[in-house]
Design an enzyme around this catalytic site. Structure first.
Site, short mmCIF file in Angstrom:
data_model
loop_
_atom_site.label_atom_id
_atom_site.label_comp_id
_atom_site.label_asym_id
_atom_site.label_seq_id
_atom_site.Cartn_x
_atom_site.Cartn_y
_atom_site.Cartn_z
N SER A 183 59.97 25.22 7.48
CA SER A 183 59.60 24.62 6.10
C SER A 183 59.17 23.29 6.14
O SER A 183 58.54 22.72 4.94
CB SER A 183 60.88 24.87 5.27
OG SER A 183 61.89 23.80 5.69
N LYS A 187 64.36 18.43 3.33
CA LYS A 187 62.88 18.34 2.66
C LYS A 187 62.52 17.09 2.19
O LYS A 187 63.12 16.30 2.63
CB LYS A 187 63.17 19.20 1.10
CG LYS A 187 63.77 20.63 1.08
CD LYS A 187 62.84 21.62 1.88
CE LYS A 187 63.48 23.08 1.69
NZ LYS A 187 62.73 23.85 2.50
#
Length: 272
Positions: free
Chosen positions: A66, A136
């Site tokens: 990701s 993230k």
């Protein structure tokens, strides 16, 4: 009587004999002393590692793609856990590790750690298998207005982001447009660099608890460097686009109409 030095094995020891015997005993004594000190040295090392893990740095493993290409599957990153103790909060552009805020990892496969991994995780040299953490990039912080329309860039407080770190071939948000949203104080809005392979804030806007925003209290720390493998050693600086003039919260004050619209959209989302 015969001279005692004539008897086999008799007589005073030769000068070299006494010195060699003394050195041998001293070496053996030092060796025994080292073995006695070894458990203490190991205990001190473990305590230091635990203190470092708790207050300074911790290694985390990247479990998915990701954050490609910034981070690759299997990379180990070092996370700064010290500055949050002094009140430092996440900034736009930082890559951060945070605890799962509201079951974001539901349905994700998990693996059983072996004994070696468990031991290393206890002293901070490997990630804990019990901790459900995500990594993230921070796009917006409390008080910011953030949005991304299909075909367009991500905007923070009306400023378009230039995002060269996005995975090649991905779009900023075409698969999941959002906003404008007002980020509540004490929270952050996060996105993965591999936008089309990241279940980030965009995909949790309907969550009744977080609405996609990550509480600052859930942030473990900032990822500051890739530590492993050695062929990928690199720091993780804040991209220049987050330093452009006017991206700060003062942009909201300069546009009260836009701020009211964003606040209304956020309130509608929170009560929906």
């Amino acid at each position: 009587m015969g001279d005692p030095t004539d008897a086999p094995g008799g007589g005073p020891p030769q000068p070299g004999e006494d010195r060699a015997g003394g050195e041998g005993k001293k070496a053996k004594s030092e060796q025994r002393s080292l073995w006695k000190q070894l458990p203490i040295l190991i205990a001190v090392a473990v305590v230091l590692a635990l203190l470092i893990k708790t207050f300074l740095l911790q290694a985390f493993s990247i479990p998915s793609g990701s954050m490609q290409n910034t981070l690759q599957l299997g990379d180990r990153v070092l996370v700064d856990k010290l500055t949050p103790w002094f009140g430092s909060e996440p900034e736009r552009g930082e890559v951060v590790v945070f605890h799962d805020p509201s079951n974001w990892l539901a349905g994700q496969p998990t693996s059983e750690p072996n004994v070696f991994q468990v031991v290393l995780s206890k002293i901070g040299l490997a990630p804990s298998a019990d901790e459900k953490d995500l990594i993230k990039r921070v796009i917006a912080i409390g008080g910011d207005t953030v949005e991304c329309r299909k075909g367009g860039p991500v905007k923070v407080n009306g400023k378009s982001l230039n995002e060269p770190y996005i995975y090649p071939g991905n779009t900023p948000c075409d698969d999941r447009p959002f906003g404008p949203l007002r980020v509540p104080e004490g929270t952050i809005w996060v996105l993965g660099d591999h936008r089309q392979d990241s279940a980030d804030s965009r995909w949790h806007m309907d969550d009744p608890k977080t609405h996609g925003f990550v509480p600052v209290d859930d942030v473990v720390g900032r990822a500051i460097a890739v530590a492993w493998p050695v062929t990928r050693w690199a720091t993780l600086p804040i991209p220049k686009t987050f330093e452009q003039p006017g991206i700060g919260n003062q942009a909201i004050a300069a546009d009260p109409t836009g701020a009211r619209a964003a606040a209304a959209a956020s309130a509608s989302m929170e009560t929906g």
